[in-house]
Motif scaffolding. Structure first.
Motif, PDB file in Angstrom:
ATOM      1  N   SER A 278       0.840  -1.212   0.000  1.00  6.75           N
ATOM      2  CA  SER A 278       0.000   0.000   0.000  1.00  6.75           C
ATOM      3  C   SER A 278       0.871   1.256   0.000  1.00  6.75           C
ATOM      4  CB  SER A 278      -0.917  -0.001   1.221  1.00  6.75           C
ATOM      5  OG  SER A 278      -0.133   0.012   2.411  1.00  6.75           O
ATOM      6  N   ARG A 279       1.916   1.157   0.775  1.00  6.58           N
ATOM      7  CA  ARG A 279       2.815   2.315   0.759  1.00  6.58           C
ATOM      8  C   ARG A 279       3.457   2.476  -0.590  1.00  6.58           C
ATOM      9  NH1 ARG A 279       5.049   0.458   5.598  1.00  6.58           N
ATOM     10  NH2 ARG A 279       7.052   0.201   4.586  1.00  6.58           N
ATOM     11  N   VAL A 280       3.791   1.247  -1.156  1.00  4.64           N
ATOM     12  CA  VAL A 280       4.376   1.309  -2.497  1.00  4.64           C
ATOM     13  C   VAL A 280       3.412   1.937  -3.471  1.00  4.64           C
ATOM     14  CG1 VAL A 280       5.092  -0.119  -4.440  1.00  4.64           C
ATOM     15  CG2 VAL A 280       6.019  -0.545  -2.200  1.00  4.64           C
ATOM     16  N   LEU A 281       2.098   1.548  -3.300  1.00  8.39           N
ATOM     17  CA  LEU A 281       1.112   2.169  -4.194  1.00  8.39           C
ATOM     18  C   LEU A 281       1.052   3.676  -3.984  1.00  8.39           C
ATOM     19  CD1 LEU A 281      -1.766  -0.501  -3.942  1.00  8.39           C
ATOM     20  CD2 LEU A 281      -0.201  -0.144  -5.844  1.00  8.39           C
ATOM     21  N   SER A 282       0.974   3.973  -2.700  1.00 12.73           N
ATOM     22  CA  SER A 282       0.950   5.426  -2.442  1.00 12.73           C
ATOM     23  C   SER A 282       2.234   6.093  -2.924  1.00 12.73           C
ATOM     24  CB  SER A 282       0.752   5.719  -0.958  1.00 12.73           C
ATOM     25  OG  SER A 282       1.846   5.185  -0.220  1.00 12.73           O
ATOM     26  N   LEU A 283       3.341   5.348  -2.676  1.00 17.01           N
ATOM     27  CA  LEU A 283       4.597   5.916  -3.150  1.00 17.01           C
ATOM     28  C   LEU A 283       4.628   5.978  -4.662  1.00 17.01           C
ATOM     29  CD1 LEU A 283       7.164   4.199  -0.740  1.00 17.01           C
ATOM     30  CD2 LEU A 283       6.559   6.604  -0.842  1.00 17.01           C
ATOM     31  N   GLN A 284       4.006   4.938  -5.280  1.00 20.87           N
ATOM     32  CA  GLN A 284       3.946   4.983  -6.747  1.00 20.87           C
ATOM     33  C   GLN A 284       3.117   6.176  -7.204  1.00 20.87           C
ATOM     34  OE1 GLN A 284       2.465   1.135  -7.885  1.00 20.87           O
ATOM     35  NE2 GLN A 284       4.495   0.136  -7.779  1.00 20.87           N
ATOM     36  N   GLU A 285       1.994   6.329  -6.454  1.00 19.13           N
ATOM     37  CA  GLU A 285       1.220   7.521  -6.804  1.00 19.13           C
ATOM     38  C   GLU A 285       2.044   8.799  -6.583  1.00 19.13           C
ATOM     39  OE1 GLU A 285      -2.181   7.355  -4.425  1.00 19.13           O
ATOM     40  OE2 GLU A 285      -3.126   5.688  -5.503  1.00 19.13           O
ATOM     41  N   GLU A 286       2.691   8.757  -5.435  1.00 17.97           N
ATOM     42  CA  GLU A 286       3.543   9.927  -5.180  1.00 17.97           C
ATOM     43  C   GLU A 286       4.648  10.050  -6.219  1.00 17.97           C
ATOM     44  OE1 GLU A 286       5.048   9.690  -1.293  1.00 17.97           O
ATOM     45  OE2 GLU A 286       3.129  10.050  -0.300  1.00 17.97           O
ATOM     46  N   ILE A 287       5.158   8.842  -6.573  1.00 16.24           N
ATOM     47  CA  ILE A 287       6.210   8.856  -7.599  1.00 16.24           C
ATOM     48  C   ILE A 287       5.649   9.416  -8.900  1.00 16.24           C
ATOM     49  CG2 ILE A 287       7.602   7.345  -9.079  1.00 16.24           C
ATOM     50  CD1 ILE A 287       8.070   5.617  -6.547  1.00 16.24           C
TER      51      ILE A 287
END
Length: 1825
Positions: A983-992
């Protein structure tokens, strides 16, 4: 010598010109007798042939040499003719700005139409006492000559001022009267001139009018007699008037006006007081609108009306009389508007209720019907009957105009009478000077009766003038014993006979007026019949039968006959006059009274005769029989009589002539119209004077002047010891025609042109000498130049040849060296070429071989590399082909197997559907099951083994499971973490993703930012480079600014120092001005005192027996003895009391504020004196009461006396202590003047607090002691009998009975009570003063705080300013602050000084009273008491020891002392051998003795007698320099002694201990020091006046006129006004005379022991007088402004400077006073051509004013032809350069200025005890103590 010989080539002549009247031209070739034309060249360069008159062959007049142009006297010109006169006047007027010129005895004055600074009081003083020829021409010189001749010859004088309208006659007359008022020596009487001037607005308003030539033309003549008493002081004046132009009242020509008063009335019609006059605009009245020009540009008639009314008030014409005058004038205007209606040809009538006549009757107070009747009718009286006859309209109009003229003429005479009353003097007149301001010759387009009378008067005056000139010429010739030959001059007696003789013009006119039907035409015919073709001076115009022409001395004048009869008859009907006499208006009948009643004693002539000069028409008397005789005298007859009376007056006086010239008709300043000037010169008689002078011997030289001028024409053998014979011998050689000159007793007389001939010979000889000198000098210069050039050429040749040889040798050496060099060079070149070729070859070989080897190596390397590449490429290709084949095979196998598997699958599917298939499957299954069974067994086995293994593995499994479970848990946790991480990765991906988008944006922005950064970087780099450049520039600028700031700070510091110095100088100047003002007041005071004494003496002489009770004594004057008792100190010098009653006219000269202060001071002193007298009376009463009770008083015990004596000594010591503390306080306050002086903690503040504390404590401690002492002293004073005199030895007392206890207690109580009251008041005053001091200190602290705050505010404001302004502002503020603080501290110091002196006086008074009581006690104690009580000795005063340096005298010998030592002491006799200042020492030693005795009355009396004695001796012998110098020296020495022995520390620094013991002990004589200082100032001023009177006659002669360097100054030809000869005669003063006088002054002052500083001040004053008088005379004498005179002046000044050096007086400031004179002499010698010269003159002449520089340049006159005049353009350049200079506009220096004197303290080293009194003084009654 023939006159034609002067007409040679280059001679200059005058030729007529229609525009310029005369033009200058130059002869191009010599004139030969018989020539008909002259070849001329004009100044503008144009050639001209001038034709001579074939009949007369008169040559054009020759032009004078340039050195004679601009002469002061026209008679000094060699050629006397019209063009020379005109040109000389023009040059003086235009180029030199000189408006006055002499023409023999005539002063020609040209109106400059500009205010000139040449009429001030300094100019008057410069001309006063001078001979007329010694100064430049001026109206003041004429006035001085008249005044001097009146006093010398005891003969009345006249100054005749004439000229055209607008030429400046009135102004010239006014300045002459101002001169008389100034030099007459009666300043208080000078208001006569002011009254005469105050009458000008009145006389101008009623007697002046606008004409076509002048806006303010005087239409009447006047003769003002200024009366003088026996001392030649003005006492009054009287005015006579001549020929008022009455016709102007009723008629004015085009562009002219009536008299000003009418227009002033019309302009003021709106005033409330003028409402009743019913006036209006000037165009409304017939009498004011005829000229069509009612307004004068630039003149406000309303303001002029105000001036007229003010002048009437000043002359005593009351407001009621003024309104009466205005009513009459308004009535005249309304009378002019009266109209008449014709009834027939012989009668007329006034319209009924005619408004103008109604107003006229109302204003005049007469009946309307009566006046209307007599305006249209007249009364005819016969022997038997009287008829009333109507008159025609024309006659009625003429009668109306005649009435108006008659009223105005009588009003004019009435006003003149009142002016004379105001100018009348009550004192008897001794002599007079008359000033005649009369019209000049007039000629207009239309000339009538007025012009005829004016020209007739001028004919008479011209005749008188010609006779006077002729008489003077005759007297001069007879005086010089020259054969007298009758000079043929124009005699205008025929013209006068034509006018006034029997059957002359006036006689025929009077005869025609008597005819019943006489007319102008019939009179003209009589003139033609009588004089035409019979008199050469009478002509008839060609085109007219109503005119005639008279040839006057000035010009032909055509007169129109129309109006002559009417103006001459001036007919006024008797009935009209009778109507006016019956007026209710009281002023109107006064105008028509008999002449005897009209004339008052003030208007009568001095001789008692009745003057007929006012020409009043006599009114009709009451008796009808005399009606026809009343107006019988015609105007012409009256004018002829008044003119004869005037001529009698002038002939009885010595006349002086002033001819005023109008330079142009447009009133342009300094503009010269030659045509107008020539007309006036011909008309005023100037040219006639020239002609008379030219007819005889106009040029006159003294023998010495002729010898000095023409010495160059004589040979050495011609020069004899007898100057007269020498001149005769030389003249006989130079001029063959003996008729051209005559030898007189003292002068040589020359015909016209002879001086020019002599000047030509002189100039030719000088020119030939100059040429010879030039030839010789030029030859010498050329030879010298040739020798110098030859020597230079030889030197150059020698050097050139040596140079050439050296060059050749150098060439040879160089050639040989070049060959050697070439050899080695060529060898070197060949060798170098070989080695180059060799090296090149080897290099080429090496390069080629290397190249070949490298190529071979490269080939081998390429082959090897290619093999390697082929190997790898081929292997790669094989491997690639193998992999491709392998992939293809595998792919094919797969495809095939797939196909086979698909086929097998298809088969299996088909078999599965069939049994056989199953069977086959079973068969195969059985086999397979068997196989599987085996396999199962095997698997069981394997299972068992595997189970075993499994059990083993289970164990491991459990362990592993547990382990794995943990791992699972961990993995679960990791999974959860992974999920959360996911989930963090997703959020981070979104952030990315967002960051990527932002990154894209950021990158884009970064890109743009980078682009901008690059751009910015580029720009920054560029900016940095620019900034670096700017930084470098700023660094340089900073350095420059730092340098400039440093320089500027230095400059500011220097400028502030300069400003400080300038301000210091300004303060010194202000101090000197204040000191000068004070000393001038002292001078004025002494003058008034002397005046008062003189008046008192005169009163004593006039009043032989004074009436008791009527003698008035001034309240401010008590007695001579107490005159200087109460004087002021230096800071209160204005409080010096007046000692006499000043005349009211003198008080205006004093400062009124000073006068009021003096009065206040006197009243205070009188009150103080009265209080002291009351106290003295009260004390005497107490003494009498005490004497009456002396028997009841007990004896005084010795112990009490001893106790009280000790107390007194203690008090004296305390007083001295207080005095020291006060001195310490004063010293602390004066130590510094810094602003922190009064701050808390400052030395002055601490000292002041300590002093206040100690004083308070001391007061508390001493309070009781003083109380006890005072009570005892009072009781003892009352108990002891007072002494009767100060000089009694001792009074023995009888035994005194003891008084009762009650009486003793009562006396003690009363004394104690009085003492308590006295001490309480003193303590209260002391406490109050201490509180005031504390309050003032608090106030000072508060002011310092405020000042601190203000300083902070100013500092904050200054910090906001730029540095330069900050520095300047701070410095300016600091200067202001220091100045204010200095002033405050000075004021505080003065207050402290006053307080200290007051305390000193109080202490001395207390000490004196104690001393008196002590002495009284000692004198009243009997010797028996002293002997009976030896145990209690009496205290002896400490000052009772033997003193030295004192002189004792008795009181009654005081007057004898003053008489012998002051009044009868002669400086030239006994005083010569005395010690310098011996009288001062003797007087001071007497003062010391009186001070020692503590006798204030004796001190006061001695000092007062001394001062009065010095004043008396100076008044008696005040004109003797030695006496004044002697007493100035002794007064200063006496003043210094009072200072030196005053006991003040400032004056005791240079005293010896013995001298300090001789200081005064009891009295403070600071006030008397101020009185002596004032007396010394007065003596100094008197000394300056004495030496000025001695030096004055020497200065001009010694400094200017005498030739100290013989032969430098040339003598120019002079005219009739002879100047003082520059050749030293026996009685002439020289520079040596001045130096000898200076030596005499200096030796006398040194012999009298005058202070050196005072001698320096006297010398400075003497040199200032010398410089000022010399410069003033230089500025007023044109003949002294030359190059040679500048050299003489500089030499004379150098001699004076040498005298200063010899006397060691160079630092006295005397040399600086000569600086203006030095610069004026330099100005005469410097070049005056270019702009550089102008700049040099402006920078050099900083001590001269602009007016003085311009005046010197204007006056600069060449003495020889080789000098050049100063161009007008150069003078204008100087004026432009000096226009910004701010200096005084005054032309002359103030020669009467006296520098303020100071008396620096000069202590004496002479011991008083060593002074011996000579027996010659007669002072045997005084003895040394």
């Amino acid at each position: 010598m023939a006159a034609s010989e002067l007409y040679t080539k280059y001679a200059r002549v005058w030729i007529p010109d229609p525009e310029e009247v005369w033009k200058s031209a130059e002869l191009l070739k010599d004139y030969k007798p018989g020539d008909k034309v002259l070849q001329l060249r004009l100044e503008e360069g144009k050639d001209l042939e001038y034709s001579l008159d074939p009949k007369t062959k008169e040559l054009p007049p020759l032009r004078n040499p340039d050195i004679l142009v601009g002469e002061n006297d026209l008679t000094a010109l060699s050629y006397l003719h019209e063009p020379a006169v005109l040109h000389n006047l023009k040059v003086r007027f235009i180029d030199s700005k000189l408006i006055y010129t002499y023409c023999g005895i005539v002063l020609v004055a040209i109106n400059p139409y500009e205010q000139l600074p040449i009429y001030g009081e300094d100019i008057i003083n410069a001309y006063s006492g001078q001979n007329m020829g010694d100064m430049d021409p001026h109206i003041f010189a004429v006035a001085e000559e008249a005044y001097k001749q009146m006093a010398r010859d005891e003969r009345n004088q006249s100054i005749i001022v004439s000229g055209e309208s607008g030429a400046g006659k009135t102004v010239s007359a006014k300045y002459a009267m101002r001169y008389f008022a100034t030099v007459s020596g009666s300043a208080s009487e000078a208001n006569v001139e002011e009254k005469v001037l105050a009458s000008n607005p009145i006389m101008e308003s009623i007697g002046n009018a606008k004409t076509t030539r002048n806006d303010n033309s005087s239409r009447f003549g006047k003769y003002i007699e200024i009366g003088f008493d026996k001392r030649y002081r003005i006492i009054g004046a009287n005015m006579r008037t001549y020929l008022l132009e009455k016709s102007r009242v009723v008629f004015q020509a085009e562009e002219e006006r009536n008299y000003h008063i009418f227009y002033q009335l019309c302009a003021s019609a709106a005033l409330p007081e003028f409402k009743t006059l019913r006036l209006g605009n000037a165009n409304y009245f017939h009498y004011t609108k005829q000229g069509g020009s009612p307004v004068i540009d630039g003149v406000d008639d309303a303001k002029e009306m105000v001036n007229t009314r003010q002048a009437c008030t000043l002359l005593g014409i009351s407001d009621s009389y003024q309104m009466g005058i205005f009513r009459i004038l308004a009535g005249i205007l309304h009378l002019g508007n009266v109209e008449f209606a014709s009834r027939d040809s012989d009668s007329c009538t006034v319209p009924p209720k005619h408004e103008p006549l109604t107003i006229f009757c109302d204003l005049m107070g007469v009946e309307y019907e009566e006046m209307a009747h007599w305006l249209c009718h007249r009364k005819l009286a016969t022997a038997t009957e009287t008829y009333i006859k109507p008159i025609s309209k024309l006659h009625a109009i003429n009668a109306r105009d005649a009435l108006a003229k008659h009223i105005y003429a009588n009003l004019f005479n009435w006003i003149v009478d009142h002016v004379n009353k105001a100018l009348h003097a009550a004192v008897k007149q001794h002599s007079f000077i008359g000033v005649l301001d009369i019209y000049g010759f007039e000629t207009f387009e239309i000339n009538s009766f007025e012009q005829f009378c004016i020209n007739y008067a001028n004919e008479k005056l011209q005749q008188q003038f010609n006779m006077h000139v002729f008489k003077l010429e005759q007297e001069e010739y007879m005086k010089e014993q020259i054969p007298w030959t009758l000079i043929d001059f124009y005699d205008n007696q025929p013209c006068i006979n034509l006018i006034e003789a029997k059957m002359g013009v006036l006689d025929l006119l009077d005869e025609e007026c008597k005819m019943p039907k006489g007319s102008d035409d019939s009179w003209a015919q009589k003139l033609y019949n009588t004089h035409l073709n019979k008199c050469a001076l009478f002509e008839k115009p060609r085109m007219s039968n109503k005119a005639f022409i008279i040839k006057h001395f000035a010009d032909k004048v055509e007169y129109q006959c129309e109006g002559f009869l009417e103006k001459n008859k001036d007919t006024v009907y008797e009935e009209q006059i009778r109507v006016l006499k019956s007026s209710k208006f009281k002023l109107l009948p006064e105008l028509f009274q008999d002449e005897e009643k009209v004339l008052s004693p003030t208007s009568a002539a001095p001789s008692g005769r009745v003057p007929l000069t006012r020409m009043p028409v006599k009114p009709a008397k009451a008796r009808p029989g005399q009606a026809s005789k009343e107006h019988k005298k015609t105007v012409g007859h009256q004018f002829r009589n008044s003119l004869h009376l005037l001529m009698e007056t002038l002939n009885a006086t010595t006349p002086h002539y002033v001819r005023c010239i109008k330079p142009n008709d447009f009133k342009f300043p300094f503009t010269f119209d030659e045509k107008r000037a020539v007309q006036q010169l011909r008309a005023c008689g100037v040219l006639e004077t020239i002609r008379i002078s030219a007819a005889g011997f106009p040029s006159r030289w003294t023998y010495q002047e002729f010898f000095s001028r023409y010495r160059v024409l004589m040979k050495q053998r011609d020069v004899l010891g007898d100057r007269k014979q020498t001149c005769k011998n030389v003249l006989e050689k130079l001029i063959q025609d003996k008729d051209k000159y005559q030898f007189g007793k003292t002068k040589i007389f020359f015909r016209a042109g002879q001086v020019a001939y002599l000047e030509k010979i002189r100039a030719d000889k000088l020119r030939a000498a100059c040429i010879r000198i030039q030839k010789t000098i030029r030859g010498w210069l050329m030879r010298k130049k040739y020798m110098r050039m030859r020597k230079a050429a030889i030197t150059i040749q020698r050097h050139v040849r040596g140079y050439q040889a050296r060059c050749y040798a150098k060439f040879l050496r160089r050639t040989r060296a070049a060959i050697t060099i070439q050899k080695f060079q060529r060898m070197y070149v060949v060798r170098k070429r070989y080695w180059c070729m060799r090296d090149a070859t080897i290099a080429l070989q090496a390069l080629l071989r290397g190249y070949m080897v490298r190529n071979k190596y490269q080939m081998m390397l390429r082959e090897h590399k290619s093999v390697v590449i082929q190997k790898h490429v081929r292997g790669w290709l094989a491997r690639r082909r193998y992999r491709r084949t392998l992939r293809a095979i595998v792919y094919l196998q797969c495809c095939y197997r797939r196909m086979m598997a698909k086929r097998e699958l298809k088969k299996l599917k088909i078999e599965a559907r069939s049994v056989e298939r199953y069977k086959k499957l079973h068969i195969g299954l059985e086999n397979k099951i068997m196989q599987l069974q085996r396999k199962i067994d095997e698997q069981n086995k394997e299972y068992k083994s595997l189970l075993e293994k499994m059990t083993a593995l289970e164990v491991t499994y459990t362990t592993e499971t547990e382990k794995l479970r943990g791992d699972v848990e961990r993995l679960r946790l990791s999974e959860e973490e992974a999920r959360s991480a996911t989930s963090r990765v997703l959020s981070l991906q979104e952030e990315i993703a967002k960051l990527r988008t932002e990154l894209h944006h950021t990158q884009a922005e970064k890109k743009s930012i980078e682009e901008r950064a690059d751009k910015y970087k580029h720009e920054t780099e560029q900016l940095v480079s620019e900034l670096k450049e700017q930084n470098s520039l700023l660094k340089t600028e900073k350095e420059e600014l730092n340098r400039r700031i440093h320089d500027q700070a230095k400059e500011i510091t220097e400028s502030m120092e300069r400003k400080l110095v300038e301000e210091t100088k300004q303060l010194e100047l202000d101090l000197n001005d204040e000191r000068l003002r004070y000393q001038n007041l002292l001078n004025e005071f002494s003058r008034l005192e002397e005046r008062y004494d003189d008046l008192k003496d005169e009163m004593n002489l006039m009043v032989s027996i004074p009436k008791p009770g009527h003698k008035r004594t001034d309240s401010t004057h008590s007695s001579n003895e107490s005159e200087y008792t109460f004087s002021s100190e230096i800071t209160e010098a204005e409080d010096l009391p007046l000692r006499m009653e000043e005349p009211s006219e003198k008080k205006a000269a004093l400062d009124m504020s000073l006068f009021l202060k003096l009065q206040k001071r006197v009243s205070e002193l009188e009150q103080e004196k009265q209080s002291l007298q009351d106290e003295l009376d009260r004390k005497e009463e107490q003494a009498l009461r005490a004497k009456a009770k002396e028997e009841e008083r007990p004896p005084i015990r010795g112990a009490e006396l001893e106790y009280e004596s000790l107390k007194r000594q203690e008090l004296e010591s305390e007083n001295k202590k207080l005095k020291n503390e006060l001195n310490e306080l004063q010293k602390a306050l004066t130590e510094t003047r810094a602003p922190e002086v009064t701050a808390p903690g400052a030395p002055a503040y601490r000292v002041l607090l300590d002093q206040l504390t100690s004083v308070s404590e001391e007061l508390e401690v001493r309070k009781e002691e003083v109380l006890i002492l005072r009570s005892q002293l009072v009781s003892q004073k009352e108990a002891i009998q007072p002494k009767h005199t100060m000089t009694d030895a001792t009074i023995l007392l009888e035994d005194v009975q003891k008084m009762k206890d009650k009486g003793e207690i009562a006396q003690a109580y009363i004394g104690l009570k009085e003492t308590n009251r006295l001490l309480e008041s003193q303590l209260q005053s002391q406490r109050k003063s201490h509180e005031n001091e504390l309050e003032s200190l608090r106030g000072e602290i508060q002011s310092l705080k405020e000042e601190n705050n203000r300083q902070q505010q100013l500092l904050a404001q200054n910090l906001q300013l730029p540095p330069e302004a900050r520095i300047e502002a701070s410095l300016q503020h600091e200067i202001t602050r220091l100045t204010n603080e200095n002033l405050d501290l000075m004021e505080q110091l003065e207050k402290q000084d006053k307080t200290v002196r007051k305390l000193k006086k109080q202490l001395k008074v207390f000490a004196k009273k104690i001393g008196e009581l002590e002495v009284g006690q000692m004198e009243n104690i009997s010797p028996g008491q002293i002997i009976d009580e030896p145990i209690r000795p009496v205290n002896i005063p400490r000052k009772e020891k033997d003193f030295q340096g004192m002189l004792e005298y008795k009181k009654e010998d005081e007057q004898k002392l003053v008489k012998n030592l002051i009044l009868e002491l002669k400086p030239r006799g006994v005083a010569v051998n005395l010690i310098p200042g011996l009288p001062a020492y003797i007087l001071f030693m007497c003062v010391r003795h009186a001070d020692y005795l503590n006798d204030d009355q004796k001190v006061r009396s001695l000092l007062t007698s001394t001062i009065n004695g010095i004043k008396k001796v100076l008044k008696k012998r005040g004109d003797d320099f030695e006496t004044v110098s002697f007493w100035l020296s002794n007064t200063c020495r006496f003043l210094h002694c009072l200072k030196q022995y005053s006991g003040e520390e400032g004056f005791m620094k240079h005293n010896t201990p013995r001298q300090n013991e001789h200081c005064l002990t009891n009295f403070d004589l600071a006030e008397y020091r101020q009185v002596l200082s004032d007396l010394a100032i007065q003596i100094y001023q008197q000394l300056v006046r004495v030496l000025e009177n001695i030096l004055q006659p020497m200065i001009v002669s010694g400094m200017l006129e005498h030739e100290t360097i013989q032969g430098v100054s040339g003598v120019k030809p002079t005219g009739l006004r002879k100047r003082t000869s520059s050749i030293a005669d026996e009685g002439t003063y020289t520079l040596d005379s001045i130096i000898r006088q200076l030596n005499s002054f200096h030796s006398v002052m040194c012999q009298h022991g005058m202070d050196p500083e005072l001698i320096k001040q006297v010398v400075k004053q003497m040199f200032y007088i010398i410089g000022a008088v010399t410069l003033n005379n230089l500025l007023l004498r044109k003949d002294m402004c030359s190059w040679s005179k500048g050299m003489q002046i500089r030499y004379n000044v150098s001699q004076l400077e040498e005298w200063l050096r010899d006397k060691n007086l160079m630092n006295s400031g005397a040399k600086e006073t000569l600086e203006p004179l030095i610069q004026a002499a330099q100005l005469l010698q410097v070049k005056k051509k270019t702009d550089e010269d102008a700049e040099a003159i402006c920078s050099m002449c900083n001590a001269l004013t602009t007016a003085q520089i311009v005046k010197v340049l204007n006056l600069y006159t060449p003495v020889n032809e080789f000098e050049e005049r100063v161009l007008v353009s150069f003078i204008r350049t100087i004026q432009v350069r000096l226009r910004d200079r701010k200096d005084s506009p005054q032309l002359l220096m103030d020669a009467k200025h006296i520098f303020p004197v100071t008396f620096p303290f000069n202590p004496s080293s002479l011991a008083l005890e060593t002074i011996q009194i000579p027996a010659s003084l007669g002072l045997g009654f005084i003895s040394r103590v």
